[in-house]
Design an enzyme around this catalytic site. Structure first.
Site, PDB file in Angstrom:
ATOM      1  N   PRO A   1      -3.457  -1.144  19.174  1.00  6.83           N
ATOM      2  CA  PRO A   1      -3.196  -1.533  17.777  1.00  6.83           C
ATOM      3  C   PRO A   1      -3.433  -0.443  16.740  1.00  6.83           C
ATOM      4  O   PRO A   1      -3.233  -0.683  15.551  1.00  6.83           O
ATOM      5  CB  PRO A   1      -4.180  -2.699  17.561  1.00  6.83           C
ATOM      6  CG  PRO A   1      -5.256  -2.494  18.573  1.00  6.83           C
ATOM      7  CD  PRO A   1      -4.642  -1.817  19.740  1.00  6.83           C
TER       8      PRO A   1
ATOM      9  N   TYR B   1      -8.992   4.423   8.479  1.00  9.11           N
ATOM     10  CA  TYR B   1      -9.097   4.600   9.924  1.00  9.11           C
ATOM     11  C   TYR B   1     -10.113   5.717  10.135  1.00  9.11           C
ATOM     12  O   TYR B   1      -9.901   6.835   9.663  1.00  9.11           O
ATOM     13  CB  TYR B   1      -7.770   5.069  10.526  1.00  9.11           C
ATOM     14  CG  TYR B   1      -6.660   4.044  10.558  1.00  9.11           C
ATOM     15  CD1 TYR B   1      -5.904   3.770   9.422  1.00  9.11           C
ATOM     16  CD2 TYR B   1      -6.323   3.395  11.742  1.00  9.11           C
ATOM     17  CE1 TYR B   1      -4.857   2.850   9.466  1.00  9.11           C
ATOM     18  CE2 TYR B   1      -5.279   2.476  11.796  1.00  9.11           C
ATOM     19  CZ  TYR B   1      -4.557   2.219  10.649  1.00  9.11           C
ATOM     20  OH  TYR B   1      -3.527   1.308  10.699  1.00  9.11           O
TER      21      TYR B   1
ATOM     22  N   LYS C   1       1.643  -1.296  15.335  1.00  8.32           N
ATOM     23  CA  LYS C   1       3.077  -1.361  15.630  1.00  8.32           C
ATOM     24  C   LYS C   1       3.530  -2.583  16.430  1.00  8.32           C
ATOM     25  O   LYS C   1       4.734  -2.809  16.549  1.00  8.32           O
ATOM     26  CB  LYS C   1       3.495  -0.108  16.409  1.00  8.32           C
ATOM     27  CG  LYS C   1       3.397   1.171  15.606  1.00  8.32           C
ATOM     28  CD  LYS C   1       4.328   1.137  14.414  1.00  8.32           C
ATOM     29  CE  LYS C   1       4.235   2.404  13.588  1.00  8.32           C
ATOM     30  NZ  LYS C   1       4.858   2.276  12.275  1.00  8.32           N
TER      31      LYS C   1
ATOM     32  N   HIS D   1       0.830  -1.210   0.000  1.00  9.97           N
ATOM     33  CA  HIS D   1       0.000   0.000   0.000  1.00  9.97           C
ATOM     34  C   HIS D   1       0.863   1.258   0.000  1.00  9.97           C
ATOM     35  O   HIS D   1       1.756   1.394   0.815  1.00  9.97           O
ATOM     36  CB  HIS D   1      -0.911   0.023   1.238  1.00  9.97           C
ATOM     37  CG  HIS D   1      -2.057  -0.929   1.141  1.00  9.97           C
ATOM     38  ND1 HIS D   1      -3.088  -0.952   2.039  1.00  9.97           N
ATOM     39  CD2 HIS D   1      -2.344  -1.888   0.217  1.00  9.97           C
ATOM     40  CE1 HIS D   1      -3.958  -1.886   1.686  1.00  9.97           C
ATOM     41  NE2 HIS D   1      -3.518  -2.477   0.606  1.00  9.97           N
TER      42      HIS D   1
HETATM   43  C1  PHB Z   1      -5.125  -5.405  10.640  1.00 10.20           C
HETATM   44  O1  PHB Z   1      -5.114  -5.576   9.399  1.00 10.20           O
HETATM   45  O2  PHB Z   1      -5.472  -6.307  11.412  1.00 10.20           O
HETATM   46  C2  PHB Z   1      -4.724  -4.094  11.195  1.00 10.20           C
HETATM   47  C3  PHB Z   1      -4.255  -3.110  10.343  1.00 10.20           C
HETATM   48  C4  PHB Z   1      -3.895  -1.880  10.862  1.00 10.20           C
HETATM   49  C5  PHB Z   1      -4.006  -1.648  12.215  1.00 10.20           C
HETATM   50  C6  PHB Z   1      -4.449  -2.638  13.082  1.00 10.20           C
HETATM   51  C7  PHB Z   1      -4.828  -3.864  12.558  1.00 10.20           C
HETATM   52  O3  PHB Z   1      -3.665  -0.440  12.718  1.00 10.20           O
END
Ligand code: PHB
Ligand code: APR
Length: 405
Positions: A294, A203, A298, A74
């Protein structure tokens, strides 16, 4: 029974498995002890976003065959605030750095297969029960396997046994400082059998709470929705999950595709750091020393970065007879750990609805988001942290800890 090895590794998560493979490539023997079954370790759902540094170290370990075929690279990431979207062009803002979507579960499967191919010991359902002799030259791990007690004598112990392991607790409390922050919300995560509705991760802050749209493959989506700390899965039937995701991720002209939910889990959100990461001949790596919420993705990347640092320090010892990189291990890790802690906390507080926040704090949160939208400089700082800062080598550390061998 008593056994001998050079490095005794407790835990077959990403940290322990990667360390074992890197050491094997340099002819250093190790034993990996894992208290769960192989099936359990290979089926735990975790996050799935790899920084370039992480991919590079996995490549060095020879663990990227499947990652290269299946990983989704990405160039950017999307932030949303009550439906208003802002794309951060990671590659453009960082001079070409990208992130790769590839599940931690798959990283673990790949590393276990590599370990099994080497024929070197990896014991599942082997529980480390104590670590002794850390201030001498021959530390010992006591463990049980197949109902029998064993002792593993080694040069060094790598404590890669996660947040609930025994390694961190082995360091005398009087010598440690712990920093802890528990957030007043959790994540409910789902795996859904439906193609992702987005090419890049979204997000989302929403007044009803955070949501994240991630993915595992062109057929499987991974999504998260903020829930209350008291919630259980029974509070979240599938219809409620999709309804909240539609609302929180939604924007004009875009629809989230829904599909069968394959798995649901609730994860608490916590920041934690324990210092030092070394005591005598015990070295902590990954979740055993620190955890992050999460939101910045990281956890795995920090575990891998620690592992790279520990590997270099051990090689400095075995190849050059020098203890200086081992002595600097905590100091080197801590600089990176605190940068990552700050970023993970920033992303978490930026994007979640905190039920306890004051109206003043709510305005600050909105203002932070506005700054990201309007200032390329602010977006660049987020991009740099998100793709991962270049690893700092031990030789750059100015501080050192006491380490006598
Ligand atoms: C995930 O794909 O599980 C994932 C991706 C980004 C994050 C947390 C989890 O910040
Ligand atoms: N004896 C043997 N093994 C143990 C013991 C013990 N006493 N205690 C814990 N373990 C094992 C756990 O079963 C687990 O498989 O140690 C392993 C630790 O692995 P992880 O928890 O995956 O930790 P780490 O390798 O540091 O990776 C960190 O994992 O939890 C995620 O979000 C986190 O992405 C991050 C990554």
């Amino acid at each position: 029974m008593t056994h001998y090895t050079q490095v005794g590794i407790i835990g077959a998560g990403p940290a322990g498995l990667l360390l074992a493979q890197l050491l094997h490539q340099q002819g250093i023997r190790s034993v990996v002890l894992e208290n769960r079954s192989r099936e359990r370790v290979e089926s735990r759902q975790r996050a799935g976003l790899l920084e370039q540094n992480t991919v590079d170290l996995l490549r060095q370990a020879g663990a990227t065959d499947r990652l290269d075929q299946q990983g989704l690279v990405h160039d950017g990431v999307i932030l949303s605030y009550n439906g208003q979207r802002h794309r951060i062009d990671l590659a453009k803002l960082t001079g070409g750095s990208r992130v790769t979507i590839y599940a931690q579960t798959e990283v673990v499967k790949d590393l276990i297969q590599l370990r099994l191919n080497t024929g070197e010991p990896i014991l599942f359902e082997a529980e480390a029960t104590s670590i002794d002799g850390l201030d001498g030259n021959e530390p010992m791990i006591q463990y049980t396997h197949n109902g029998e007690s064993h002792t593993l004598i080694c040069d060094f112990v790598a404590g890669c046994d996660g947040f609930h392991g025994i390694s961190r607790q082995t360091i005398p409390e009087s010598l440690t400082t712990a920093y802890d922050n528990v957030y007043p919300y959790c994540w409910l995560g789902i795996l859904a059998k439906v193609p992702p509705s987005t090419h890049e991760l979204i997000y989302a802050y929403h007044d009803r709470g955070f949501a994240l749209h991630s993915m595992r493959s062109p057929e499987i989506s991974r999504l998260y929705v903020q829930c209350d700390v008291t919630d259980t899965l029974a509070d979240w039937p599938d219809e409620r999950i999709w309804a909240e995701l539609q609302l929180r991720l939604g924007t004009v002209g875009w629809t989230l595709m829904e599909g069968p939910i394959l798995e649901k889990t609730i994860t608490p959100m916590r920041s934690f750091v324990s210092e030092p990461m070394q005591y005598g001949r015990l070295f902590l790596a990954g979740d055993s020393a620190h955890i992050v919420p999460p939101t910045g993705a990281k956890g795995l990347n920090m575990a891998v970065a620690d592992t790279g640092q520990l590997f270099h320090a051990l090689m400095d010892w075995y190849q050059n007879g020098s203890a200086s990189e081992l002595a600097n291990y905590t100091a080197c890790c801590m600089r990176r750990v605190w940068r990552v802690q700050e970023f993970s906390n920033f992303m978490t507080e930026l994007l979640h609805h905190n039920p306890n926040k004051t109206p003043f704090e709510a305005q600050l949160q909105a203002s932070r988001f506005n700054q990201l939208i309007t200032s390329q400089m602010a977006s660049t700082v987020v991009a740099e942290n998100y793709v991962g800062l270049a690893a700092k080598r031990a030789s750059e550390a100015q501080q050192s800890v006491n380490f006598h061998v």
